[in-house]
Scaffold this motif. Structure first.
Motif, short mmCIF file in Angstrom:
data_model
loop_
_atom_site.label_atom_id
_atom_site.label_comp_id
_atom_site.label_asym_id
_atom_site.label_seq_id
_atom_site.Cartn_x
_atom_site.Cartn_y
_atom_site.Cartn_z
N ALA A 193 -3.15 6.33 4.07
CA ALA A 193 -2.26 7.09 3.18
C ALA A 193 -2.69 6.94 1.73
CB ALA A 193 -0.82 6.63 3.37
N CYS A 194 -3.20 5.76 1.37
CA CYS A 194 -3.68 5.56 -0.01
C CYS A 194 -4.93 6.41 -0.26
CB CYS A 194 -4.00 4.08 -0.25
SG CYS A 194 -2.53 3.05 -0.41
N LEU A 253 0.82 -1.21 0.00
CA LEU A 253 0.00 0.00 0.00
C LEU A 253 0.86 1.27 0.00
CD1 LEU A 253 -2.86 -1.01 2.47
CD2 LEU A 253 -2.94 -0.92 -0.02
N ASP A 254 2.00 1.22 0.70
CA ASP A 254 2.91 2.36 0.67
C ASP A 254 3.42 2.60 -0.75
OD1 ASP A 254 2.59 2.76 3.37
OD2 ASP A 254 4.43 1.69 3.94
N THR A 255 3.73 1.49 -1.45
CA THR A 255 4.15 1.61 -2.85
C THR A 255 3.03 2.19 -3.70
OG1 THR A 255 5.62 -0.30 -2.59
CG2 THR A 255 5.01 0.32 -4.84
N MET A 256 1.84 1.67 -3.52
CA MET A 256 0.68 2.12 -4.29
C MET A 256 0.44 3.63 -4.09
SD MET A 256 -3.18 0.72 -3.79
CE MET A 256 -4.56 1.86 -3.82
N LEU A 303 -4.98 12.21 6.76
CA LEU A 303 -6.03 12.01 5.76
C LEU A 303 -7.08 13.13 5.85
CD1 LEU A 303 -7.88 10.58 3.73
CD2 LEU A 303 -8.58 9.01 5.58
N LEU A 304 -7.54 13.42 7.05
CA LEU A 304 -8.59 14.42 7.20
C LEU A 304 -8.09 15.82 6.83
CD1 LEU A 304 -10.49 13.28 10.42
CD2 LEU A 304 -10.97 12.76 8.02
N LYS A 305 -6.84 16.12 7.15
CA LYS A 305 -6.30 17.45 6.79
C LYS A 305 -6.15 17.56 5.27
CE LYS A 305 -3.18 17.44 10.22
NZ LYS A 305 -2.00 17.83 11.01
N ASP A 306 -5.68 16.47 4.64
CA ASP A 306 -5.58 16.49 3.17
C ASP A 306 -6.97 16.63 2.55
OD1 ASP A 306 -2.85 16.20 3.26
OD2 ASP A 306 -2.88 14.03 2.99
N TYR A 307 -7.91 15.90 3.08
CA TYR A 307 -9.29 15.95 2.59
C TYR A 307 -9.86 17.37 2.73
CZ TYR A 307 -14.34 14.86 2.44
OH TYR A 307 -15.69 14.83 2.15
N ILE A 311 -5.45 9.39 -3.05
CA ILE A 311 -6.61 9.51 -3.94
C ILE A 311 -7.23 10.90 -3.81
CG2 ILE A 311 -8.95 8.66 -4.36
CD1 ILE A 311 -7.94 5.87 -3.50
N VAL A 312 -7.36 11.36 -2.56
CA VAL A 312 -7.94 12.68 -2.29
C VAL A 312 -7.12 13.78 -2.96
CG1 VAL A 312 -8.25 14.39 -0.45
CG2 VAL A 312 -9.15 12.07 -0.18
#
Length: 989
Positions: free
Chosen positions: A261-262, A218-221, A306-310, A266-267
């Protein structure tokens, strides 16, 4: 010890990698040299592959892979096709476990060897994909079924490929950017969908049995989502899987964070705002909001990112969407996520202050222009203000350090000052969007801080005060003066408050800074003046037990007095009484022995008093009484120190410090008195200052070589020149005598500044004084800087030479000031004329050769003025021989030969200014000397420079004309033509 039967290369590698310190350095150097020698052999690739297959020592395997990596990366174009095939197939075989190599793949294989193996493979991809080795990714995909070791190796290859070629987080060369584009384009067309499927299958199959492997996948993805087709991962298969991993308790926290992180990747995928809005809505990120209260800090941190990026992307959508419906949908997403974001920021350890500020600033920016905020928006503003308040609080653990200003405290204060900058900028943004709401919050923060428990009291109060101070920058000046609004409530509340923790340095300083910032409110509301005076005169200000606070209060009080000056007349008596012990303390031996540096040295209290008692609103009797009460004891203190033997004061340096401080105090005190008052209206005041000057000049007699004291006295003389006007003249002979006694170059340069001040201020009124001191100055300077002294070039970059260079410049400025203020007759005075020839030669040499064009310009201007003063007309002159010197020597050498030199750079702005003066002095010489100048300049100077006849004639026409700009332009063109013609071969005389 290494056995002698060991392979020499293996032995050399082991010795070169040894870190135990037991190996002889000479032997280690031999081993390194041997390894390097082997690296240069033509068969090095085969040697490395063989060693990889049969040697199990990790040092050897690492050296072999490192060597292969270097060979492929640096010498790829020199390798034969057979050698490339052999190395490529071998490393792929090892990576896919065909060779059953024990110890490279699998859990027992060191990570650093696997990563180095991945680097070798990526080097081949760099050069060969897709042209030569188009199947590299498909080869790996076909072998993933061999087991988790191959999957792990494939992830490492993908990660190294991203690090070394694709990722934009590192600077890339144009070639690398082109190769990365080629690789990405080919992967999109050929295999990225299969790779994405492999990611999904691996995680689905191994999520329970191999969580670390799935986390790596998943880190790679997450690295690749930014540039692959988003539909490969943002679909009905992948998104549910990722959220299942995030939400499922019992899974490893590392795996859950990798899944988060994935989703973040996407976000953050770049796309048009409408598509992004649809994507954000489809993700239903709200399902992870509940995880922010988890007991696991790693999971909370991952979900928080995630929430901050979102939230960042939602805010960006809100800014970019164009339809009202889209704005409503985006605002709904924002309202849903903000409470969780605020919770994370306030309850959890922030990843970085800047990212928080950036996020919240983006939200505040969406509210700019909104006439009235609704309840929800104001609620969010409250959260933001609370975040700011909590983030700018000091750690109570450093309370003692910050109060005592030890090294730890100084470092902590500096770090916090830097950290706060972005948060206080955010505060001002909030203050502009919701000004009244912000002030209410600050008021409540102050009230709350006062009542907090002692273990947080200092930090809470200081933070609230800092908020109030910072918001002042965004407050309208009219609001600061207004009797209405929240400021009219806040300022009086602040003035009347005595915080329990006011004794702490940070709180006291913040409090005083705020009072000073909002003093304009007090200026318009005079009823609060007594409260302001109380702040500065009691233990909150000048009488604070901390000396740093007390000195800062003195400085700020001076600024307050400067603003409220006329309003303070009724309070002068009260103020002086309140400052009586502070003034006494200032000249106290113990107080003075402390090293005070910087602008807040404590003397500002005297400047404040000077401004108060120097007002004409104070009666003459009172003014004399006040001034005498200050000057008399200060002068007596100086006199008593003169008569004090060293036996009375153990440390002589303490005595000198006290004297310096007294001089500074008197100097500061005098700033409040203007020339009109002390000379015309109340000359008795001026007489008191003259007597004080006499006392201070005696200091130079007692301490003739103490540069700090000399500088302080010189500063006071400067002040008296401005304050006493022409009445200072009677004091100048004694002052000059003492200031010129045994002075060094730096002191002489400072003395010249004083003389220049006198000339600029009084012009010909000081002619007799200047005529008297001029020969002393010139003789002293020629003694310090002989004519043949070279002050530039090798060996002159020392403090001694820098002082001489500064003195030389000051001397030219001094001569310039004399000539420009109608005092050139000083050069011809009975005592000065003996230096005339030496001065003319110095000015000539400098105007032609000095490396600073501005210094040369100064000297040319001096000649221009002397020509005007001393030359009445052709063959009429005040100074015999001067006209001949100017025409035959100065004109040709300065105005022609020096300009022809290639060092005269027309591209330099300062040189152009010099050139303008050179052209102007030619015009003046022609006006004064007529054809005498023109004939000699053309027939001797131009002839020597081989100037064509037609250009010489044009020069004469331009010089005789009235257009100085045309003359300057032509003369520059003429000089450039002569330079080309001479080709730099002209030797100037």
């Amino acid at each position: 010890m290494v056995m002698r039967t060991m392979d020499p290369l293996v032995e050399a590698i082991l010795i070169s990698f040894d870190e135990s310190g037991k190996v002889d350095l000479g032997l280690k150097a031999q081993a390194v040299a041997y390894c390097q020698q082997i690296r240069e052999t033509p068969t090095i690739c085969r040697i490395c592959i063989e060693k990889l297959r049969f040697c199990m020592l990790p040092q050897v395997r690492f050296w072999c892979l490192q060597t292969l990596h270097e060979v492929v990366r640096v010498k790829y174009s020199l390798m034969g096709s057979e050698e490339k095939d052999y190395v490529r197939n071998s490393v792929l075989s090892i990576s896919c476990s065909n060779d059953k190599i024990v110890g490279i793949l699998g859990a027992e294989g060191p990570a650093f060897i696997k990563n180095k193996l991945a680097q070798v493979l990526v080097s081949f991809i760099y050069f060969e994909y897709p042209g030569i080795w188009s199947s590299v990714f498909l080869d790996f995909l076909q072998n993933l079924s061999r087991g988790t070791d191959v999957i792990d190796m494939f992830c490492r290859v993908m990660n190294v490929l991203d690090d070394e070629l694709i990722s934009l987080d590192y600077p890339r060369t144009p070639e690398e950017v082109a190769v990365a584009a080629r690789v990405k384009d080919s992967m999109r067309q050929q295999c990225i969908s299969q790779i994405a499927r492999a990611w999904y299958d691996t995680v689905t199959l191994h999520r329970d049995s191999e969580p670390e492997l799935c986390s790596l996948v998943l880190d790679t993805m997450s690295r690749y989502i930014s540039w692959i087709d988003i539909r490969l991962v943002a679909n009905d298969a992948f998104v549910p899987l990722l959220f299942d991993l995030i939400l499922l308790e019992g899974l490893s926290e590392q795996l859950r964070c990798s899944a988060a992180a994935c989703i973040s990747a996407i976000v953050l995928k770049r796309m048009d705002p409408q598509s992004k809005l649809s994507l954000l809505e489809s993700l239903q990120v709200g399902r992870v909001f509940g995880l922010i209260t988890s007991d696991d800090p790693e999971l909370v941190s991952g979900v928080g990112v995630l929430l901050k990026d979102y939230t960042t992307e939602v805010l960006d959508c809100l800014k970019r969407v164009t339809t009202e419906e889209s704005r409503r949908e985006t605002a709904k997403l924002l309202d849903e996520v903000l409470p969780s974001v605020f919770y994370i920021i306030q309850k959890c350890e922030a990843d970085s202050g800047f990212s928080i500020v950036q996020l919240l600033s983006s939200y505040v920016a969406t509210l700019k222009g909104v006439s009235s905020l609704n309840g929800k928006e104001l609620h969010n503003m409250g959260h933001i203000l609370e975040v700011i308040r909590s983030q700018i609080c000091f750690d109570p653990a450093y309370r003692v350090n910050l109060d005592s200003m030890d090294k730890i405290g100084i470092d902590e204060e500096a770090q916090m000052a830097d950290y706060r900058k972005d948060f206080l900028m955010l505060l001002r943004s909030v203050g502009r969007v919701a000004p009244d709401f912000t002030l209410v919050f600050i008021r409540n923060a102050l009230v709350s801080a006062v009542s907090t428990s002692p273990d947080r009291n200092v930090e809470e109060v200081e933070a609230a005060l800092s908020l109030f101070y910072a918001i002042g920058e965004s407050q309208n000046e009219d609001l600061k003066r207004s009797e209405e609004g929240l400021l009219s409530e806040l300022v009086p509340m602040l003035l009347s408050t005595k915080f329990p923790c006011h004794s702490h340095r940070l709180v006291a300083l913040a409090y005083l800074d705020i009072v000073t910032r909002y003093i304009k409110f007090v200026q318009m509301n005079a009823q609060y003046i007594p409260m302001v005076l109380a702040v500065f005169l009691d233990e909150r200000g000048i009488h604070h037990p901390n000396d740093n606070v007390s000195r800062r209060a003195s400085y700020l009080f001076m600024r307050v007095v400067k603003l409220l000056k006329s309003s303070l007349v009724p309070f002068v008596e009260t103020i002086l009484q309140g400052l009586h012990d502070a003034v006494a303390r200032f000249i106290n031996t113990n107080y003075m022995s402390k090293a005070f540096t910087g602008s807040e040295d404590g003397s500002h209290i005297f400047e404040a008093i000077g401004m108060l008692i120097g007002m004409e609103d104070i009666s003459m009797e009172k003014q004399s009484e006040y001034l005498s009460a200050l000057l008399t004891p200060l002068c007596q203190q100086v006199a008593s120190l003169f008569s004090t033997s060293k036996a009375d004061i153990v440390d002589e340096s303490v005595k000198l410090t006290i004297i310096q401080q007294i001089i500074m105090a008197i100097n500061a005190l005098s700033k409040g008195f203007n020339k009109r008052l002390v000379t015309a209206r109340r000359p008795a005041i001026g007489h008191m200052f003259k007597k004080t000057l006499d006392v201070l000049l005696e200091v130079l007699v007692i301490y003739p070589k103490m540069e700090p004291i000399r500088n302080k006295v010189l500063s006071f003389v400067h002040r008296m020149v401005d304050t006493l006007g022409e009445s200072v003249f009677s004091c100048l002979p004694k002052a000059f005598e003492q200031l010129l006694a045994e002075n060094e170059p730096a002191e002489m340069a400072r003395f010249l500044v004083l003389v220049n001040q006198l000339i600029c201020k009084f012009s010909i009124s000081v002619q007799d004084i200047i005529a008297e001191v001029f020969p002393v100055i010139v003789g002293r300077i020629f003694g310090m800087i002989p004519m043949d002294t070279v002050l530039s070039g090798p060996g002159t970059n020392t403090e001694e030479f820098r002082e001489l260079q500064e003195l030389q410049k000051s001397f030219y400025t001094f001569l310039h000031v004399i000539t420009m203020h109608g005092l050139s007759s000083v050069f011809l005075s009975p005592k000065g004329i003996g230096f005339l020839d030496q001065l003319m030669q110095l000015l000539l040499h400098t105007s032609c050769n000095h490396n600073d064009p501005l210094v040369r310009k100064t000297c040319v201007q001096i000649f221009t003025r002397l020509i005007k003063d001393w030359c009445i007309g052709p063959r009429e002159e005040k100074v015999p021989g001067f006209q001949k010197f100017v025409i035959e020597t100065f004109a040709t050498n300065c105005c022609l030969y020096s300009v022809l030199d290639k060092s005269f750079e027309f591209q330099d702005a300062n040189t152009i200014l010099l050139f303008g003066e050179i052209v102007l002095v030619q015009k003046v010489m022609y006006e004064k000397f007529g054809d005498d100048f023109l004939i000699h300049f053309v027939s001797r100077g131009f002839l020597y420079a081989h100037c064509p006849q037609n250009l010489a004639e044009q020069y004469c026409q331009k010089l005789q004309g009235s257009d100085i700009k045309a003359l300057k332009s032509f003369y520059q063109s003429l000089i450039e033509t002569l330079r080309l013609q001479q080709n730099g071969s002209l030797i100037f005389r």
